[in-house]
Design an enzyme around this catalytic site. Structure first.
Site, PDB file in Angstrom:
ATOM      1  N   ASP A 147       0.858  -1.185   0.000  1.00 38.79           N
ATOM      2  CA  ASP A 147       0.000   0.000   0.000  1.00 38.79           C
ATOM      3  C   ASP A 147       0.904   1.249   0.000  1.00 38.79           C
ATOM      4  O   ASP A 147       2.122   1.145   0.170  1.00 38.79           O
ATOM      5  CB  ASP A 147      -0.851  -0.082   1.284  1.00 38.79           C
ATOM      6  CG  ASP A 147      -1.943   0.978   1.353  1.00 38.79           C
ATOM      7  OD1 ASP A 147      -2.267   1.584   0.326  1.00 38.79           O
ATOM      8  OD2 ASP A 147      -2.473   1.188   2.471  1.00 38.79           O
ATOM      9  N   GLU A 164       2.820   5.184  -3.808  1.00 40.72           N
ATOM     10  CA  GLU A 164       2.836   6.186  -4.906  1.00 40.72           C
ATOM     11  C   GLU A 164       4.180   6.882  -5.021  1.00 40.72           C
ATOM     12  O   GLU A 164       4.534   7.231  -6.149  1.00 40.72           O
ATOM     13  CB  GLU A 164       1.712   7.201  -4.680  1.00 40.72           C
ATOM     14  CG  GLU A 164       0.317   6.613  -4.804  1.00 40.72           C
ATOM     15  CD  GLU A 164      -0.074   5.704  -3.637  1.00 40.72           C
ATOM     16  OE1 GLU A 164       0.455   5.923  -2.524  1.00 40.72           O
ATOM     17  OE2 GLU A 164      -0.875   4.786  -3.828  1.00 40.72           O
ATOM     18  N   ASP A 205      -9.200   4.175  -1.955  1.00 37.05           N
ATOM     19  CA  ASP A 205     -10.137   4.566  -0.891  1.00 37.05           C
ATOM     20  C   ASP A 205     -11.440   5.137  -1.438  1.00 37.05           C
ATOM     21  O   ASP A 205     -11.667   6.348  -1.424  1.00 37.05           O
ATOM     22  CB  ASP A 205      -9.453   5.594   0.022  1.00 37.05           C
ATOM     23  CG  ASP A 205      -8.243   5.001   0.703  1.00 37.05           C
ATOM     24  OD1 ASP A 205      -8.045   3.770   0.611  1.00 37.05           O
ATOM     25  OD2 ASP A 205      -7.478   5.754   1.327  1.00 37.05           O
TER      26      ASP A 205
HETATM   27  C1  NOJ Z   1      -4.695   3.301   2.672  1.00 36.10           C
HETATM   28  C2  NOJ Z   1      -5.334   2.197   1.888  1.00 36.10           C
HETATM   29  O1  NOJ Z   1      -5.873   2.692   0.703  1.00 36.10           O
HETATM   30  C3  NOJ Z   1      -6.379   1.514   2.761  1.00 36.10           C
HETATM   31  O2  NOJ Z   1      -6.959   0.464   2.031  1.00 36.10           O
HETATM   32  C4  NOJ Z   1      -5.731   1.016   4.037  1.00 36.10           C
HETATM   33  O3  NOJ Z   1      -6.707   0.431   4.846  1.00 36.10           O
HETATM   34  C5  NOJ Z   1      -5.071   2.171   4.775  1.00 36.10           C
HETATM   35  N1  NOJ Z   1      -4.106   2.786   3.896  1.00 36.10           N
HETATM   36  C6  NOJ Z   1      -4.368   1.730   6.057  1.00 36.10           C
HETATM   37  O4  NOJ Z   1      -3.329   0.891   5.780  1.00 36.10           O
END
Ligand code: NOJ
Length: 908
Positions: free
Chosen positions: A508, A511, A583
């Site tokens: 995660d 970017e 998200d």
């Molecule tokens: C951002 C991610 O997009 C999300 O899916 C994740 O739960 C959070 N980071 C925490 O790690």
């Protein structure tokens, strides 16, 4: 506000989930010097019709399938800039065009750490291997300043190079299809010293932010090279529709941007993104596909820098303008008869999608966070109590000690190996998150620093910024040496995973997300391996990071296919990772937009994608959650996920009738796993899509080019319900074939719009006549436990009284299929006879595979009156199987055929 206070505020607000997208965090075109300058340049050029670029014909060199020379940019008689170019004719009917800048006479201050040359590495990450030149090539150099190249299997395509105005035109059937520099927006901002900018500037290049960046957060961007953007305009002649260039939360067919922002490709952490937006998102695949009846083309812009793309619909044409902050111009023009061939040809260049382990096509149960071992195992047990199959349970950042990756919080996860062993008893896998930011002052980041593997500031220090754990370093996975370091963290001897092999990884925030940085990422003058500013390779960072994780897992498991979910991606990411759309929110509009977003991922050859089922931020209504499961089972990557502040929403929580309906949906996905796995094999082998937009199947029907809420998965036509309170849906039947409802086998037929009943328990799904769908119908707790189950084949007989299908089988886990240990077989139905024959490549497959049921769907069951049984033939022997009628279909029970050989069944 000090950056630390901004960081604290962001962290608090993020954790509380109260933010709507903060558009002002992200640069608009007019806040981004290079974009503003090129849009301005385009406007000026459109009026003045000046052209400053031409090919120096004396410089031309004709090689075999390669033409090279110099493009000259001239302001006046005395000041000229040399731009060496190369045109390559590649296999798969494509043209590659590269333009560099001769910077040899420019004196970059000797104190600078930076590479002076333009960045020309993007292709090394995007392409699967060095592209091969085509042998199908003919060139003629005519006298009037035109060079004509013919190429393609029967030399059906041509490329015209107009040297004076510097224009490239790709034609088919003598008609121009793609014109590069059609509107003369081609522009390369040459290198110049800060104090020299006035004499060396084209009148059309404004001085807007050439050596400074006036965007509020970008004070730390030193812009050492000043203006160095590249831009090209590309017109698609007669193409009203263009697709691709993810990632944007927007329609599948791209929109005109004349009076809006351009589409932007700049990988950023865009929390609570908006739908119908051109804002940049987490990933970037700079491939655009243009399609019209009879022909498709593609433009692959091989550049990893910040990029803006304008789209203009002009009559029947689509005109585009590609603007990147720096790097060389490196682009590939594809041309073919169908859009599927464009996707395939692009896949031949950049690699096909990985063949995933079978488990990863099952259902993934995730939330931020499952708190401890007991929580994980209780969720797992409850899924079984409710008889909801699932394969993977996920751990988000809280499993660590203070978000220090590669640690486990001992209070909550005292014995991770024990937990994974328990999950393994029912064939389940754990996926744990590992992000690229490494908190200061703990053994892993200490080692990173010791090995000199962190991203650097432009002063040569290790770059520090803020993310979940507070102040952190970022691993520089552009550095090949980072692989060994990363391997060590994942090795069996490390404290991390022990020897468990049912542990896979979620990458995660790659970017990379930097809470304290401009636009939530690193400043652009951070330095990556090779002394390049991240300005040049920013969009590629995420790919290098998940590829390093792939390498590390491959080493850890010896012979198991790693599963990695990545948030950030670039062209080429499909070779090693799955993606999801980040998200989203628990709202109907996000359910709806997930379909075009995922269809786009298929068009650009990264089909292994999904969206958070249920929506990440917020709490979905029971109806929304249920509809989301019914749609989510069609996502190639099917995972439920939720924000830490969202209420628990595992499928049993909503209660009846919702739980029942969600269970049925998940079970349908499991029954269809053989179909999904076969589609993934065909994608990994041939570059096929997994979710197929209607216009891919019917490329000549213009009425389908904009349909983005329906799709095919193999022979199934799917129209998920995405409207609140819907009791019916409008489905567009793309042709006059017969379509069978997947549950009651009732028939709908007749091209065009149909109203279909869709109460909450109903997923509108139809078997298209003429197809055969493989299924496994028995309920098991996980895909691994289904391994030896027999197959059901659903034969949906078409109007021609025929049907066809394929099935792929292997061990579902290892790389042994690469040495032939698999079965790829095809099935045909023809007027009362069903047969199966193995296709290529199954020499090493030794298992036998049984069928428990053949189910024949026909428009009128009466055609089977008069048949009493089925006669089965295989390997020279014959036997009989019984037939019966079920709900308007014909069932052949337990025909005892072995799918690994050839067989035949006749109704008698
Ligand atoms: C951002 C991610 O997009 C999300 O899916 C994740 O739960 C959070 N980071 C925490 O790690």
């Amino acid at each position: 506000m000090k950056s630390w206070s901004i960081f604290c505020l962001l962290t608090v607000l993020l954790a509380q989930g109260v933010f709507a997208v903060k558009k002002e965090l992200f640069k608009r075109c007019d806040q981004s010097g290079f974009c503003q300058r090129n849009r301005h340049y385009a406007k000026e050029i459109s009026q003045t019709k000046n052209n400053y670029y031409s090919i120096d014909t004396d410089s031309l060199i004709f090689g075999q399938s390669v033409i090279s020379g110099i493009i000259q940019k001239s302001f006046n008689e005395t000041f000229k800039v040399n731009l060496p170019f190369e045109i390559q004719v590649l296999e798969n009917d494509s043209i590659r065009f590269k333009v560099d800048e001769d910077r040899s006479s420019f004196d970059l201050k000797s104190t600078s750490l930076l590479e002076k040359k333009r960045y020309d590495e993007a292709w090394k990450y995007a392409f699967a291997q060095e592209p091969k030149l085509s042998a199908k090539y003919q060139v003629s150099d005519s006298l009037d300043g035109h060079i004509a190249v013919r190429y393609g299997k029967s030399l059906e395509y041509s490329l015209d190079i107009d040297t004076a105005s510097f224009q490239l035109t790709v034609s088919f059937d003598g008609e121009p299809q793609v014109v590069l520099n059609d509107r003369t927006f081609f522009n390369v901002e040459h290198i110049r010293a800060k104090d020299q900018q006035v004499p060396n500037m084209l009148p059309e290049e404004t001085d807007f932010d050439t050596f400074r960046d006036s965007f509020k957060d970008s004070k730390r961007d030193t812009l050492p090279f000043g203006p160095e953007s590249i831009a090209v305009d590309v017109s698609f002649k007669g193409f009203r529709h263009v697709y691709g260039i993810p990632e944007h939360a927007d329609t599948m067919s791209l929109k005109d941007t004349t009076s809006s922002e351009p589409y932007r490709l700049y990988n950023v952490d865009i929390f609570e993104y908006e739908t119908n937006s051109k804002l940049p998102m987490y990933g970037a695949i700079p491939l655009m596909v243009a399609h019209k009846s009879g022909l498709s083309t593609g433009l692959f812009w091989v550049n990893g820098a910040d990029t803006f793309i304008d789209v203009k619909k002009e009559g029947t044409d689509t005109q585009t303008h590609w603007i990147s902050e720096n790097g060389v111009i490196d682009l590939v023009i594809f041309i073919a008869k169908t859009p599927q061939e464009i996707t395939k040809n692009y896949a031949a260049l950049t690699g096909t999608t990985q063949l995933p382990q079978l488990f990863s096509l099952g259902y993934h149960q995730c939330r931020w966070n499952y708190n401890d071992e007991d929580d994980v195992l209780t969720v797992s047990k409850t899924m079984d109590e409710y008889e909801i199959p699932y394969d993977v349970i996920w751990l988000d950042v809280e499993y660590t000690v203070e978000k220090k990756y590669f640690t486990w919080n001992p209070a909550h996860f005292p014995d991770p190996e024990r937990m994974m062993a328990k999950l393994d008893e029912t064939g389940r896998t754990l996926v744990a998150i590992i992000d690229p930011h490494l908190k200061l002052d703990y053994p892993v980041s200490d080692e990173l620093v010791k090995h000199d593997l962190a991203l650097k500031t432009n002063k040569g220090d290790n770059f520090k910024g803020h993310c979940w754990p507070g102040e952190s370093y970022w691993i520089d996975t552009f550095n090949p040496k980072s692989q060994a370091f990363w391997n060590d963290q994942f090795s069996n001897d490390s404290a991390f995973g022990g020897s468990a092999i049912n542990l896979h990884i979620w990458n995660d925030m790659n970017e990379p997300s930097v809470f304290s940085g401009p636009e939530t990422t690193t400043p652009k003058d951070v330095i990556t391996h090779g002394n390049f500013e991240i300005r040049s390779d920013h969009n590629i960072y995420g790919l290098t990071y998940h590829q390093a994780t792939y390498g590390a897992l491959k080493q850890r498991y010896v012979n198991k296919r790693p599963f990695i979910l990545t948030r950030s991606y670039f062209a080429g990411s499909q070779r090693t990772a799955a993606m999801w759309t980040g998200d989203n929110m628990s709202q109907w509009s996000y359910l709806k937009i997930s379909l075009p977003m995922l269809l786009t991922q298929n068009i650009v050859n990264m089909p292994f994608g999904g969206a958070d089922v249920g929506g990440f931020f917020g709490d979905p209504s029971k109806e929304l959650l249920t509809r989301w499961y019914q749609a989510g089972i069609w996502y190639p990557f099917f995972r439920a996920h939720a924000h830490i502040d969202s209420r628990r929403r595992e499928p049993w929580i909503a209660g009846e009738p919702y739980t029942d309906i969600m269970r049925d949906a998940v079970r349908l996905r499991y029954r269809l796993l053989p179909l999904f796995y076969t589609k993934f094999f065909e994608s990994s082998k041939f570059g096929d899509v997994v979710l197929e937009p209607l216009f891919y199947k019917f490329p000549d029907d213009e009425s389908l080019f904009g349909i983005e809420d329906e799709f095919f998965v193999g022979g199934l036509l799917v129209k998920p319900v995405t409207d609140e309170g819907a009791q019916t849906v409008e489905i567009h039947l793309p042709d006059d074939e017969v379509y069978y409802d997947h549950e009651n086998y009732s028939v709908v037929q007749g091209k065009g719009q149909k109203t279909i009943a869709a109460p909450l328990e109903k997923i509108p799904v139809f078997f298209r006549g003429g197809t055969i769908t493989p299924r496994k119908d028995r309920y098991r707790r996980s895909s691994k436990l289904m391994k030896y189950d027999p197959y059901t084949l659903v034969v949906a007989v078409g109007t021609q009284n025929k049907a066809h299908g394929t099935l792929y089988i292997d061990d579902g886990e290892t790389f042994n299929y690469e040495s032939g240990e698999y079965l790829y077989t095809s099935f045909d139905y023809d007027n009362g006879t069903i047969s199966g024959q193995a296709l290529e490549g199954q020499s090493g497959f030794t298992g036998s595979v049984t069928v428990e049921k053949l189910q024949l769907l026909v428009p009128d069951i009466k055609v089977f009156n008069g048949f009493h049984k089925a006669s089965v033939t295989q390997d020279g022997a014959s036997w009989e199987a019984s037939i019966s009628m079920d709900n308007g279909s014909l069932i052949i029970a337990n025909p005892k055929v072995d799918l690994s050989g050839s067989w035949r069944i006749d109704l008698v």
